[in-house]
Design a protein around this motif. Structure first.
Motif, PDB file in Angstrom:
ATOM      1  N   PRO A 287       2.923   3.371 -26.269  1.00 52.94           N
ATOM      2  CA  PRO A 287       4.360   3.235 -26.033  1.00 52.94           C
ATOM      3  C   PRO A 287       4.971   4.482 -25.393  1.00 52.94           C
ATOM      4  O   PRO A 287       6.057   4.407 -24.812  1.00 52.94           O
ATOM      5  N   ASP A 288       4.291   5.632 -25.492  1.00 47.79           N
ATOM      6  CA  ASP A 288       4.825   6.868 -24.915  1.00 47.79           C
ATOM      7  C   ASP A 288       4.478   7.031 -23.438  1.00 47.79           C
ATOM      8  O   ASP A 288       4.883   8.014 -22.815  1.00 47.79           O
ATOM      9  N   THR A 289       3.749   6.096 -22.879  1.00 43.29           N
ATOM     10  CA  THR A 289       3.352   6.186 -21.473  1.00 43.29           C
ATOM     11  C   THR A 289       4.566   6.040 -20.564  1.00 43.29           C
ATOM     12  O   THR A 289       5.389   5.141 -20.736  1.00 43.29           O
ATOM     13  N   THR A 290       4.668   6.955 -19.596  1.00 37.22           N
ATOM     14  CA  THR A 290       5.769   6.897 -18.640  1.00 37.22           C
ATOM     15  C   THR A 290       5.453   5.876 -17.559  1.00 37.22           C
ATOM     16  O   THR A 290       4.362   5.860 -16.996  1.00 37.22           O
ATOM     17  N   MET A 291       6.423   5.025 -17.283  1.00 40.96           N
ATOM     18  CA  MET A 291       6.280   3.981 -16.273  1.00 40.96           C
ATOM     19  C   MET A 291       7.211   4.268 -15.099  1.00 40.96           C
ATOM     20  O   MET A 291       8.398   4.545 -15.280  1.00 40.96           O
ATOM     21  N   LEU A 292       6.663   4.195 -13.893  1.00 41.77           N
ATOM     22  CA  LEU A 292       7.441   4.327 -12.663  1.00 41.77           C
ATOM     23  C   LEU A 292       7.452   2.959 -11.994  1.00 41.77           C
ATOM     24  O   LEU A 292       6.403   2.449 -11.602  1.00 41.77           O
TER      25      LEU A 292
ATOM     26  N   ASP B 158      -7.146  -7.720  -1.387  1.00 43.92           N
ATOM     27  CA  ASP B 158      -7.523  -7.290  -0.048  1.00 43.92           C
ATOM     28  C   ASP B 158      -6.828  -5.980   0.322  1.00 43.92           C
ATOM     29  O   ASP B 158      -7.424  -5.099   0.943  1.00 43.92           O
ATOM     30  N   VAL B 159      -5.549  -5.865  -0.050  1.00 48.71           N
ATOM     31  CA  VAL B 159      -4.819  -4.622   0.221  1.00 48.71           C
ATOM     32  C   VAL B 159      -5.467  -3.454  -0.508  1.00 48.71           C
ATOM     33  O   VAL B 159      -5.684  -2.374   0.064  1.00 48.71           O
ATOM     34  N   LEU B 160      -5.801  -3.641  -1.776  1.00 52.85           N
ATOM     35  CA  LEU B 160      -6.434  -2.582  -2.555  1.00 52.85           C
ATOM     36  C   LEU B 160      -7.804  -2.218  -1.981  1.00 52.85           C
ATOM     37  O   LEU B 160      -8.172  -1.038  -1.941  1.00 52.85           O
ATOM     38  N   ALA B 161      -8.554  -3.223  -1.520  1.00 57.40           N
ATOM     39  CA  ALA B 161      -9.891  -2.963  -0.982  1.00 57.40           C
ATOM     40  C   ALA B 161      -9.843  -2.141   0.295  1.00 57.40           C
ATOM     41  O   ALA B 161     -10.805  -1.431   0.623  1.00 57.40           O
ATOM     42  N   GLN B 162      -8.728  -2.215   1.018  1.00 58.38           N
ATOM     43  CA  GLN B 162      -8.599  -1.470   2.265  1.00 58.38           C
ATOM     44  C   GLN B 162      -8.162  -0.030   2.049  1.00 58.38           C
ATOM     45  O   GLN B 162      -8.177   0.771   2.979  1.00 58.38           O
ATOM     46  N   MET B 163      -7.788   0.326   0.813  1.00 56.82           N
ATOM     47  CA  MET B 163      -7.364   1.690   0.521  1.00 56.82           C
ATOM     48  C   MET B 163      -8.578   2.574   0.274  1.00 56.82           C
ATOM     49  O   MET B 163      -9.571   2.148  -0.314  1.00 56.82           O
ATOM     50  N   SER B 164      -8.483   3.831   0.690  1.00 57.81           N
ATOM     51  CA  SER B 164      -9.614   4.751   0.532  1.00 57.81           C
ATOM     52  C   SER B 164      -9.799   5.172  -0.919  1.00 57.81           C
ATOM     53  O   SER B 164     -10.916   5.415  -1.362  1.00 57.81           O
ATOM     54  N   GLY B 165      -8.711   5.261  -1.674  1.00 58.66           N
ATOM     55  CA  GLY B 165      -8.819   5.638  -3.074  1.00 58.66           C
ATOM     56  C   GLY B 165      -7.874   4.847  -3.943  1.00 58.66           C
ATOM     57  O   GLY B 165      -6.896   5.375  -4.484  1.00 58.66           O
ATOM     58  N   PRO B 166      -8.138   3.541  -4.111  1.00 58.21           N
ATOM     59  CA  PRO B 166      -7.218   2.715  -4.920  1.00 58.21           C
ATOM     60  C   PRO B 166      -7.258   3.114  -6.380  1.00 58.21           C
ATOM     61  O   PRO B 166      -8.317   3.507  -6.897  1.00 58.21           O
ATOM     62  N   PRO B 167      -6.118   3.057  -7.080  1.00 54.26           N
ATOM     63  CA  PRO B 167      -6.092   3.405  -8.503  1.00 54.26           C
ATOM     64  C   PRO B 167      -6.695   2.301  -9.356  1.00 54.26           C
ATOM     65  O   PRO B 167      -6.918   1.176  -8.892  1.00 54.26           O
TER      66      PRO B 167
ATOM     67  N   GLY C   1       1.293  11.460  -9.074  1.00 56.35           N
ATOM     68  CA  GLY C   1       0.309  11.736 -10.104  1.00 56.35           C
ATOM     69  C   GLY C   1      -0.109  10.528 -10.909  1.00 56.35           C
ATOM     70  O   GLY C   1      -0.875  10.653 -11.864  1.00 56.35           O
ATOM     71  N   ALA C   2       0.388   9.340 -10.559  1.00 56.38           N
ATOM     72  CA  ALA C   2       0.025   8.135 -11.305  1.00 56.38           C
ATOM     73  C   ALA C   2      -1.450   7.813 -11.089  1.00 56.38           C
ATOM     74  O   ALA C   2      -1.949   7.866  -9.956  1.00 56.38           O
ATOM     75  N   THR C   3      -2.139   7.470 -12.162  1.00 61.24           N
ATOM     76  CA  THR C   3      -3.568   7.156 -12.081  1.00 61.24           C
ATOM     77  C   THR C   3      -3.868   5.702 -12.401  1.00 61.24           C
ATOM     78  O   THR C   3      -4.961   5.225 -12.099  1.00 61.24           O
ATOM     79  N   ASP C   4      -2.945   5.002 -13.015  1.00 59.71           N
ATOM     80  CA  ASP C   4      -3.156   3.598 -13.380  1.00 59.71           C
ATOM     81  C   ASP C   4      -2.040   2.746 -12.793  1.00 59.71           C
ATOM     82  O   ASP C   4      -0.884   3.172 -12.732  1.00 59.71           O
ATOM     83  N   LEU C   5      -2.412   1.545 -12.385  1.00 58.90           N
ATOM     84  CA  LEU C   5      -1.477   0.676 -11.683  1.00 58.90           C
ATOM     85  C   LEU C   5      -1.423  -0.695 -12.349  1.00 58.90           C
ATOM     86  O   LEU C   5      -2.448  -1.292 -12.644  1.00 58.90           O
ATOM     87  N   LEU C   6      -0.202  -1.169 -12.596  1.00 56.37           N
ATOM     88  CA  LEU C   6       0.037  -2.549 -13.005  1.00 56.37           C
ATOM     89  C   LEU C   6       0.801  -3.233 -11.873  1.00 56.37           C
ATOM     90  O   LEU C   6       1.831  -2.720 -11.429  1.00 56.37           O
ATOM     91  N   ILE C   7       0.305  -4.355 -11.412  1.00 57.47           N
ATOM     92  CA  ILE C   7       0.992  -5.118 -10.372  1.00 57.47           C
ATOM     93  C   ILE C   7       1.406  -6.456 -10.964  1.00 57.47           C
ATOM     94  O   ILE C   7       0.557  -7.222 -11.433  1.00 57.47           O
TER      95      ILE C   7
ATOM     96  N   GLN D  49       0.831  -1.203   0.000  1.00 59.70           N
ATOM     97  CA  GLN D  49       0.000   0.000   0.000  1.00 59.70           C
ATOM     98  C   GLN D  49       0.864   1.250   0.000  1.00 59.70           C
ATOM     99  O   GLN D  49       0.569   2.224  -0.709  1.00 59.70           O
ATOM    100  N   LYS D  50       1.941   1.247   0.776  1.00 58.75           N
ATOM    101  CA  LYS D  50       2.827   2.413   0.813  1.00 58.75           C
ATOM    102  C   LYS D  50       3.430   2.678  -0.570  1.00 58.75           C
ATOM    103  O   LYS D  50       3.567   3.835  -0.996  1.00 58.75           O
ATOM    104  N   ALA D  51       3.810   1.607  -1.284  1.00 57.64           N
ATOM    105  CA  ALA D  51       4.382   1.774  -2.617  1.00 57.64           C
ATOM    106  C   ALA D  51       3.346   2.359  -3.573  1.00 57.64           C
ATOM    107  O   ALA D  51       3.653   3.254  -4.376  1.00 57.64           O
ATOM    108  N   ILE D  52       2.116   1.861  -3.502  1.00 53.75           N
ATOM    109  CA  ILE D  52       1.060   2.386  -4.371  1.00 53.75           C
ATOM    110  C   ILE D  52       0.816   3.856  -4.078  1.00 53.75           C
ATOM    111  O   ILE D  52       0.673   4.685  -4.992  1.00 53.75           O
ATOM    112  N   GLU D  53       0.775   4.207  -2.822  1.00 53.35           N
ATOM    113  CA  GLU D  53       0.522   5.606  -2.436  1.00 53.35           C
ATOM    114  C   GLU D  53       1.655   6.526  -2.875  1.00 53.35           C
ATOM    115  O   GLU D  53       1.413   7.693  -3.200  1.00 53.35           O
TER     116      GLU D  53
END
Length: 444
Positions: A77-82, A38-47, A20-26, A10-14
């Motif tokens: 392909p131009d999407t920035t990945m963190l 379960d971790v995502l469900a416990q977040m108040s605003g999961p991406p 400013g990231a709006t989309d998440l790949l795990i 959760q800390k990494a996602i936050e």
């Protein structure tokens, strides 16, 4: 693992969201799918999240290759990945955001940015990256090196030319795909083949075990970072530590007057500088006597006792377990499933005892077993137990018997969590002795 009230994932996602990231790949092992949910469900605003589920623990290069290909396909392909790991501690989020902003600019220029941390000690449990001179400015990476011995680490620290390689990086999907195509085409081709044959669901992508077995076992540093000429090091303007090391986990907690970090129920006599973590299915007495600077981690399926100075060598224990093909490298003590959890309490020849929890409104698959019968005792909540074609409402203290090869299903029809004790009896008690006939979660 929870530190400071929330999980490391959760800390990494936050941290990503703060940038400013709006989309998440795990990218993770498929066994962790439901724990991750379960971790995502416990977040108040999961991406918005897509999970790439490998049938084994992903190697760094294959994970990034799969993520880059999926990112290019799903976005562009131009999407920035963190790229962030779920085992890092970064208390200064504002400092991280500032460094990430610098990495984003480099990524937009077609460069691969890696986050380098100025070393504070000759750490032998972290990889290093060489530059011209450590400074506050981003610069070209000269060389990536793996975990050194102590003498080499001391040389790195004294030279002033090495950063710790944090493992975090930033680039566009197209830049990484091009780098893989040039420097590690076998990794890219294997990832593309696995992605083409994958099973796509609403929020996840599952890969064929055979295709994933063909993935080269290589790190992203060896595959790309050490070969490409467009890798730049962004100096970390934030404190950072790798939570894979128990001393780091210790430092994240508040110690007592003797430098000990442990639950209050631990009996500590003549003990200093020691970290104790206890996870048990039931009450357990843990006591220490006359020890200094140790790490003691006691979980239901394993016990670790290590000196803090040796804690960075945990990989040696993992390697030994793999060589012995030990079950401890498989499923964790508490296994998360979409309907709840199960934990093995006791196992000997011919029988196994489990504790099973089921979330309200959820049910296990309709299934049967070739080699075991089961006995269920409800201890909390209200269950609907199907045996054959008959359903039985089962309350706390009541019992149901599931004969060998009989169709059965368990459903929580109450408002609270359902808890039951399962006793399996049979010659073979492996988790693969399940024949699913129908399943709410698409596993049949």
């Amino acid at each position: 693992m929870k530190l400071g009230g929330s999980t490391l994932l959760q800390k990494a996602i936050e941290r990503g969201q703060a940038c400013g990231a709006t989309d998440l790949l795990i990218v993770t092992n498929g066994d962790h799918q439901f724990l991750t949910k379960d971790v995502l469900a416990q977040m108040s605003g999961p991406p918005s999240t897509t999970m790439l589920l490998e049938p084994k623990d992903p190697t760094r290069a294959s994970a990034i290759a799969l993520a880059a290909l999926q990112c290019a396909r799903q976005f562009s392909p131009d999407t920035t990945m963190l790229i962030l790991s779920a085992d890092h501690l970064v208390p200064d989020v504002d400092g991280f955001v500032a460094s990430a902003g610098e990495a984003f600019k480099l990524a937009e220029q077609g460069k691969i940015a890696v986050f380098g941390v100025s070393p504070t000690s000759p750490d032998t449990g972290i990889g290093y990256v060489e530059v011209e001179n450590v400074s506050r400015e981003s610069q070209l990476a000269k060389r990536f090196v793996g975990m050194p011995n102590l003498a080499t680490a001391q040389e790195y620290l004294a030279s002033g030319r090495y950063y710790w390689n944090s493992g975090m990086s930033c680039f566009t999907a197209g830049t990484m795909i091009a780098a893989l195509e040039k420097h590690a085409p076998d990794v890219l081709m294997a990832a593309q083949r696995a992605l083409d044959s994958s099973a796509i669901q609403s929020d996840s992508i599952k890969f064929d075990p055979h295709d994933l077995a063909l993935q080269p076992d290589i790190s992203i540093d060896d595959a790309v970072m050490s070969r490409a000429d467009n890798v730049h090091v962004v100096p970390a303007r934030f404190s950072w530590s790798d939570a894979r090391a128990w001393p780091t986990v210790t430092a994240a907690h508040t110690s007592d007057s003797n430098g000990n970090t442990m639950p209050p129920e631990v009996i500590a006599i003549d003990t200093t500088g020691t970290y104790v973590q206890v996870e048990s299915h039931g009450p357990k007495i843990v006591a220490t006597l006359g020890i200094r600077d140790l790490v003691v981690v006691d979980t239901p399926d394993a016990l670790l006792v290590a000196h803090k100075e040796s804690a960075h060598d945990m990989h040696k224990i993992v390697s030994a377990l793999k060589e012995r093909k030990h079950d401890a490298i498989g499923l964790p003590a508490v296994v998360h499933r979409p309907w709840g959890t199960y934990a093995s309490l006791k196992e000997e020849a011919g029988y196994k005892v489990k504790r099973i929890t089921v979330k309200p409104g959820q049910s296990l698959s309709l299934q049967y077993h070739h080699q075991r019968a089961e006995h269920w005792v409800v201890v909390r909540g209200t269950a609907m137990v199907q045996v054959g074609d008959v359903e039985y409402k089962t309350l706390p203290g009541e019992y149901r018997y599931i004969p060998l090869k009989e169709r059965h299903r368990l459903t929580n029809v109450g408002q609270d969590e359902l808890v039951l004790v399962e006793v399996q009896c049979g010659a073979y008690l492996g988790e693969d002795d399940i024949v699913r006939l129908a399943d709410t979660y698409g596993r049949a």
